[in-house]
Design a protein around this motif. Structure first.
Motif, PDB file in Angstrom:
ATOM      1  N   GLU A   1       5.061  11.784   8.074  1.00 49.34           N
ATOM      2  CA  GLU A   1       3.972  11.641   9.281  1.00 49.34           C
ATOM      3  C   GLU A   1       5.398  11.504  10.792  1.00 49.34           C
ATOM      4  O   GLU A   1       5.336  11.836  11.276  1.00 49.34           O
ATOM      5  CB  GLU A   1       2.765  11.625   9.237  1.00 49.34           C
ATOM      6  N   ARG A   2       6.732  10.764  10.303  1.00 49.76           N
ATOM      7  CA  ARG A   2       7.367  10.058  10.985  1.00 49.76           C
ATOM      8  C   ARG A   2       8.520   9.923  10.898  1.00 49.76           C
ATOM      9  O   ARG A   2       9.009  10.382   9.953  1.00 49.76           O
ATOM     10  CB  ARG A   2       6.486   9.041  11.993  1.00 49.76           C
ATOM     11  N   THR A   3       9.464  10.590  12.211  1.00 44.41           N
ATOM     12  CA  THR A   3      10.594  10.408  12.028  1.00 44.41           C
ATOM     13  C   THR A   3      11.397   8.769  11.636  1.00 44.41           C
ATOM     14  O   THR A   3      10.120   8.330  11.690  1.00 44.41           O
ATOM     15  CB  THR A   3      11.486  10.968  13.281  1.00 44.41           C
ATOM     16  N   ALA A   4      12.484   9.053  11.437  1.00 47.11           N
ATOM     17  CA  ALA A   4      12.848   7.078  11.203  1.00 47.11           C
ATOM     18  C   ALA A   4      12.851   6.465  12.702  1.00 47.11           C
ATOM     19  O   ALA A   4      12.175   4.810  12.489  1.00 47.11           O
ATOM     20  CB  ALA A   4      14.427   7.329  10.381  1.00 47.11           C
ATOM     21  N   GLU A   5      13.436   7.339  13.258  1.00 47.23           N
ATOM     22  CA  GLU A   5      13.276   6.483  14.355  1.00 47.23           C
ATOM     23  C   GLU A   5      11.418   6.484  15.121  1.00 47.23           C
ATOM     24  O   GLU A   5      11.633   5.036  15.954  1.00 47.23           O
ATOM     25  CB  GLU A   5      14.181   7.618  15.521  1.00 47.23           C
ATOM     26  N   GLN A   6      10.824   6.845  14.809  1.00 51.53           N
ATOM     27  CA  GLN A   6       8.915   6.879  15.283  1.00 51.53           C
ATOM     28  C   GLN A   6       8.823   5.264  14.091  1.00 51.53           C
ATOM     29  O   GLN A   6       7.998   4.352  14.911  1.00 51.53           O
ATOM     30  CB  GLN A   6       8.217   7.808  14.878  1.00 51.53           C
ATOM     31  N   PHE A   7       9.262   5.631  13.221  1.00 53.64           N
ATOM     32  CA  PHE A   7       8.404   4.508  12.490  1.00 53.64           C
ATOM     33  C   PHE A   7       9.467   2.765  12.906  1.00 53.64           C
ATOM     34  O   PHE A   7       8.543   1.859  12.656  1.00 53.64           O
ATOM     35  CB  PHE A   7       9.238   4.820  11.261  1.00 53.64           C
ATOM     36  N   VAL A   8      11.272   2.956  12.838  1.00 51.87           N
ATOM     37  CA  VAL A   8      11.212   1.520  13.601  1.00 51.87           C
ATOM     38  C   VAL A   8      10.731   1.528  14.984  1.00 51.87           C
ATOM     39  O   VAL A   8      10.816  -0.021  15.427  1.00 51.87           O
ATOM     40  CB  VAL A   8      13.107   2.286  13.186  1.00 51.87           C
TER      41      VAL A   8
ATOM     42  N   ASP B   1       0.789  -1.105   0.134  1.00 54.59           N
ATOM     43  CA  ASP B   1      -0.009  -0.454  -0.197  1.00 54.59           C
ATOM     44  C   ASP B   1       0.901   1.165   0.052  1.00 54.59           C
ATOM     45  O   ASP B   1       0.729   1.888   1.198  1.00 54.59           O
ATOM     46  CB  ASP B   1      -0.810  -0.473   1.132  1.00 54.59           C
ATOM     47  N   VAL B   2       1.446   1.575  -0.996  1.00 58.47           N
ATOM     48  CA  VAL B   2       2.161   2.794  -1.724  1.00 58.47           C
ATOM     49  C   VAL B   2       1.802   4.470  -0.887  1.00 58.47           C
ATOM     50  O   VAL B   2       2.291   4.642   0.395  1.00 58.47           O
ATOM     51  CB  VAL B   2       2.868   3.026  -3.135  1.00 58.47           C
ATOM     52  N   PRO B   3       0.557   4.561  -0.821  1.00 55.62           N
ATOM     53  CA  PRO B   3       0.143   5.643  -0.481  1.00 55.62           C
ATOM     54  C   PRO B   3      -0.081   5.193   1.697  1.00 55.62           C
ATOM     55  O   PRO B   3       0.379   6.856   1.996  1.00 55.62           O
ATOM     56  CB  PRO B   3      -1.025   5.934  -0.647  1.00 55.62           C
ATOM     57  N   PHE B   4       0.295   4.515   1.680  1.00 55.15           N
ATOM     58  CA  PHE B   4       0.073   4.384   3.541  1.00 55.15           C
ATOM     59  C   PHE B   4       1.163   4.846   3.745  1.00 55.15           C
ATOM     60  O   PHE B   4       1.797   5.028   4.664  1.00 55.15           O
ATOM     61  CB  PHE B   4      -0.469   3.007   3.566  1.00 55.15           C
ATOM     62  N   GLY B   5       2.236   3.559   2.799  1.00 54.47           N
ATOM     63  CA  GLY B   5       3.614   3.996   3.084  1.00 54.47           C
ATOM     64  C   GLY B   5       4.254   4.790   3.043  1.00 54.47           C
ATOM     65  O   GLY B   5       4.755   5.752   4.099  1.00 54.47           O
TER      66      GLY B   5
END
Length: 72
Positions: free
Chosen positions: A13-20, A3-7
């Protein structure tokens, strides 16, 4: 498959740290199931390409190839 739009939303909307930090590991069964399915899909796509058939609707040959490579 993806789901590219979701990704894009999740990454923009988030930092890499939040994503991980929010990542959740998949179970071994889910990984094993994908490791079984993806090579089968890859063989099916290649068979269609070799025999000049039609790719099944909703199946992205490039996505199948990338997932196959990622799992191996």
């Amino acid at each position: 498959m993806c789901d590219v739009p979701f990704g894009v939303t999740q990454l923009s909307e988030r930092t890499a740290e939040q994503f991980v930090g929010d990542a959740v590991l998949r179970s071994q069964k889910v990984i094993d199931d994908e490791a079984d399915l993806i090579p089968r899909l890859h063989r099916a796509v290649r068979d269609v390409q070799i025999n000049e058939g039609e790719i099944p609707r909703g199946l992205d040959p490039g996505g199948v190839l990338v997932r196959h490579q990622a799992l191996n």
